[in-house]
Design a protein around this motif. Structure first.
Motif, short mmCIF file in Angstrom:
data_model
loop_
_atom_site.label_atom_id
_atom_site.label_comp_id
_atom_site.label_asym_id
_atom_site.label_seq_id
_atom_site.Cartn_x
_atom_site.Cartn_y
_atom_site.Cartn_z
N VAL A 25 4.13 13.88 -1.37
CA VAL A 25 4.71 13.12 -0.27
C VAL A 25 3.79 11.99 0.16
N VAL A 26 2.49 12.23 0.23
CA VAL A 26 1.54 11.18 0.62
C VAL A 26 1.56 10.04 -0.39
N VAL A 27 1.50 10.37 -1.68
CA VAL A 27 1.51 9.33 -2.72
C VAL A 27 2.83 8.57 -2.69
N ALA A 28 3.95 9.26 -2.58
CA ALA A 28 5.25 8.59 -2.55
C ALA A 28 5.39 7.69 -1.32
N THR A 29 4.88 8.14 -0.18
CA THR A 29 4.95 7.33 1.03
C THR A 29 4.11 6.06 0.89
N LEU A 34 4.00 0.19 0.05
CA LEU A 34 3.55 -0.96 -0.75
C LEU A 34 4.74 -1.70 -1.37
N LEU A 35 5.72 -0.96 -1.85
CA LEU A 35 6.90 -1.60 -2.44
C LEU A 35 7.68 -2.40 -1.40
N VAL A 36 7.86 -1.83 -0.22
CA VAL A 36 8.56 -2.55 0.85
C VAL A 36 7.78 -3.81 1.24
N LEU A 41 7.35 -9.61 1.29
CA LEU A 41 6.55 -10.80 1.01
C LEU A 41 7.28 -11.73 0.04
N GLY A 42 7.94 -11.14 -0.96
CA GLY A 42 8.70 -11.96 -1.92
C GLY A 42 9.86 -12.68 -1.26
#
Length: 188
Positions: A25-29, A34-36, A41-42
């Motif tokens: 859960v920590v890694v996925a969060t 980061l993806l959002v 930013l894009g």
């Protein structure tokens, strides 16, 4: 192997090993955040032409930070430690303090604390002392029993060790008994 035995085996394995959901859960969060951020930013980059200069200034400050070898080394070491922790969490089989066994008709899951209480009660009964004077812990391979005798009354080591083995074998588990008797007793 029958269907019931396969189910017992799977359930007992799940109940004796700790889940890895916390680390996942920590890694996925972190990855989702980061993806959002990258998507936002894009979109901002495409929509606002003035953002090009602001982003270029921010990137210049980041690259000036990267010119310092000590900072890059620290970031690299931190990333390596995080990666090592995640790999260890993924590979090692986190064991819970439980024991399992199954037969054709049933599956038995016993917490090590319950076994320790049974061992302590058996030793107290066999040695004729109060249950509060006996403490026990059961590990993977050994059962450690600490006895505080009543003052002036000797504890039979062999009888206490035999009662540990008997209590564990009565429920179908085995462990090497280790018995420690305190030098000074308690007044009863």
């Amino acid at each position: 192997m029958t269907k019931e035995q396969a189910v017992y085996r799977r359930v007992l394995r799940r109940e004796t090993h700790s889940p890895r959901t916390g680390a996942a859960v920590v890694v996925a969060t972190v990855l989702a955040v980061l993806l959002v951020a990258v998507v936002a930013l894009g979109v901002w980059w495409l929509v606002d032409p003035g953002s090009h200069d602001l982003v270029a200034d921010r990137l210049a400050s980041v690259t000036s930070f990267a010119e310092d070898d000590g900072a890059l080394t620290a970031v690299g070491v931190l990333a390596a430690v995080v990666a090592l922790v995640l790999i260890v969490l993924a590979v090692l089989p986190g064991r819970l303090p439980r024991r399992a066994r199954s037969t054709d008709r049933l599956a038995l899951l016993v917490d090590d604390g319950v076994l320790a209480d049974a061992v302590a009660d058996a030793v107290a009964l066999r040695c004729g002392i109060d249950a509060r004077q006996v403490s026990a812990t059961v590990g993977r391979r050994s059962a450690t029993v600490r006895v505080t005798p009543t003052s002036g009354v000797a504890v039979d080591h062999d009888a206490a060790t035999d009662s540990v083995a008997a209590a564990l074998s009565a429920v179908g588990f085995s462990a090497v008994p280790k018995l420690y008797v305190a030098r000074q007793g308690v007044v009863s």
